[in-house]
Design an enzyme around this catalytic site. Sequence first.
Site, mmCIF file in Angstrom:
data_model
loop_
_atom_site.group_PDB
_atom_site.id
_atom_site.type_symbol
_atom_site.label_atom_id
_atom_site.label_comp_id
_atom_site.label_asym_id
_atom_site.label_seq_id
_atom_site.Cartn_x
_atom_site.Cartn_y
_atom_site.Cartn_z
ATOM 1 N N VAL A 94 0.702 -1.284 0.176
ATOM 2 C CA VAL A 94 0.047 0.305 -0.169
ATOM 3 C C VAL A 94 0.859 1.232 -0.035
ATOM 4 C CG1 VAL A 94 -0.511 0.404 2.470
ATOM 5 C CG2 VAL A 94 -2.215 1.107 1.265
ATOM 6 N N ALA A 252 5.936 -5.646 6.382
ATOM 7 C CA ALA A 252 4.299 -5.926 6.002
ATOM 8 C C ALA A 252 4.447 -5.040 4.608
ATOM 9 C CB ALA A 252 3.379 -5.061 6.876
ATOM 10 N N ASP A 253 3.476 -5.485 3.715
ATOM 11 C CA ASP A 253 3.044 -4.789 2.563
ATOM 12 C C ASP A 253 1.732 -4.080 2.633
ATOM 13 O OD1 ASP A 253 4.643 -6.983 1.739
ATOM 14 O OD2 ASP A 253 5.094 -5.712 0.205
ATOM 15 N N ARG A 254 0.758 -4.435 3.478
ATOM 16 C CA ARG A 254 -0.260 -3.668 3.904
ATOM 17 C C ARG A 254 -0.685 -4.213 4.954
ATOM 18 N NH1 ARG A 254 -4.485 -1.253 0.134
ATOM 19 N NH2 ARG A 254 -3.074 -1.721 -1.735
ATOM 20 N N ALA A 262 -0.841 -8.224 5.478
ATOM 21 C CA ALA A 262 -0.468 -8.894 3.966
ATOM 22 C C ALA A 262 1.319 -8.884 4.303
ATOM 23 C CB ALA A 262 -0.796 -8.380 2.811
#
Length: 381
Positions: A94, A252-254, A262
């Site tokens: 994100v 974390a990616d989101r 995620a």
Amino acid sequence: MVLQAIKYARGQLEILDQLKLPHAEEYDHMYSSTDAWHAIKEMRTRGAPAIAIVAALSLAVELSNMKLPSLAEDVQVFITEKLDYLVTSRPTAVNLADAAGKLRTITNEAAARDGANGDSVRDAYVAAAEQMLVDDVSDNENIGKHGAEWILKNSAAGKKGPVSMLTHCNTGSLATAGYGTALGVIRSLHSAGNLKHAFCSETRPYNQGSRLTAFELVHDQIPATLVTDSMAAALLRLRGGSENIAGIVVGADRVAANGDTANKIGTYSLAILAKHHGIKFLVAAPRTTIDLTTKSGADIVIEERPGKEVTLVKGPRHDGVTLDLGVVETISIAASGIDVWNPAFDVTPADLIDGIITEVGVVEKDGDGVFHLEDVFKKQL
Ligand code: MRU
């Protein structure tokens, strides 16, 4: 020498080509947002914060070197279109969408100012993009400090002495503007003499752990051992006590509003392992990775990547004794014709996460098991 994945000076941007690591350190020039879109899509630059910053700075470089329209509105439209395009490069992290949203707002405000012209809109954009580079490094240093303090104070291992930690994927200097998030926590423990040992997982199928994290750990002389993803359970059972393993820390990616996270495929299994073995499971992420508009993990789009990333491996030839950097080979490691499923990320449910480490502190669940992530946006650094 400090590892630098992003080299920037006004009008110039270079990225360390992560596809060539760990064997060669080569930088690619980014002259435009199109160059950055391809570098992100092709995984030459990776990691949620790094993707956002490379995208933002590539447009700053493009704007700094082009002949600008004189009208503020024309530059505003140009920037908006380029940001919309950059966001299409990869869907799950994100940070890129977050950066694009903030830069759009800054651009719109600059264009609406009395006396605005093309140059003033560009200047506002460039200054904001450059600030993102600076802020990411200091945010990561704070994440490192808060995470290290928390793990020493809250884990059983921390009360005994220097702790060991397991990490997954790459979250270090290469995945950010510098220092790193989860790897920043390990770096912070190490620099204060509180790290016994770091373990990093290989991170199949793209091997961010063995290619990138292992490279950073060796480069920074942090005592570390590489394991394959499938060895994590045995590591915790057989060496958890002797190594004083306090927990698993990942990036974390989101992070959704409820704390579901995620991150790189394999993270979810590690969270289950941490729970089973009674050690801490921590997510380290700047506030730019927290997405309050995504209610839960079920709403996160998971990128699916080509099956050949699972069935083929690529690297320089090794004859068992010598590495030949001049010959890059692709090796088939799966039965020809087999169907492959290759999700790049998975979602770890909030109930498996003990804390989310941000630059303003570690967020824990309340007595009802609920994360209140909105609170981190009310805190000042
Ligand atoms: O596919 P990648 O290499 O971009 O995935 C990277 C990860 O999943 C990282 O763990 C995450 O982006 C956090 S980086 C600080």
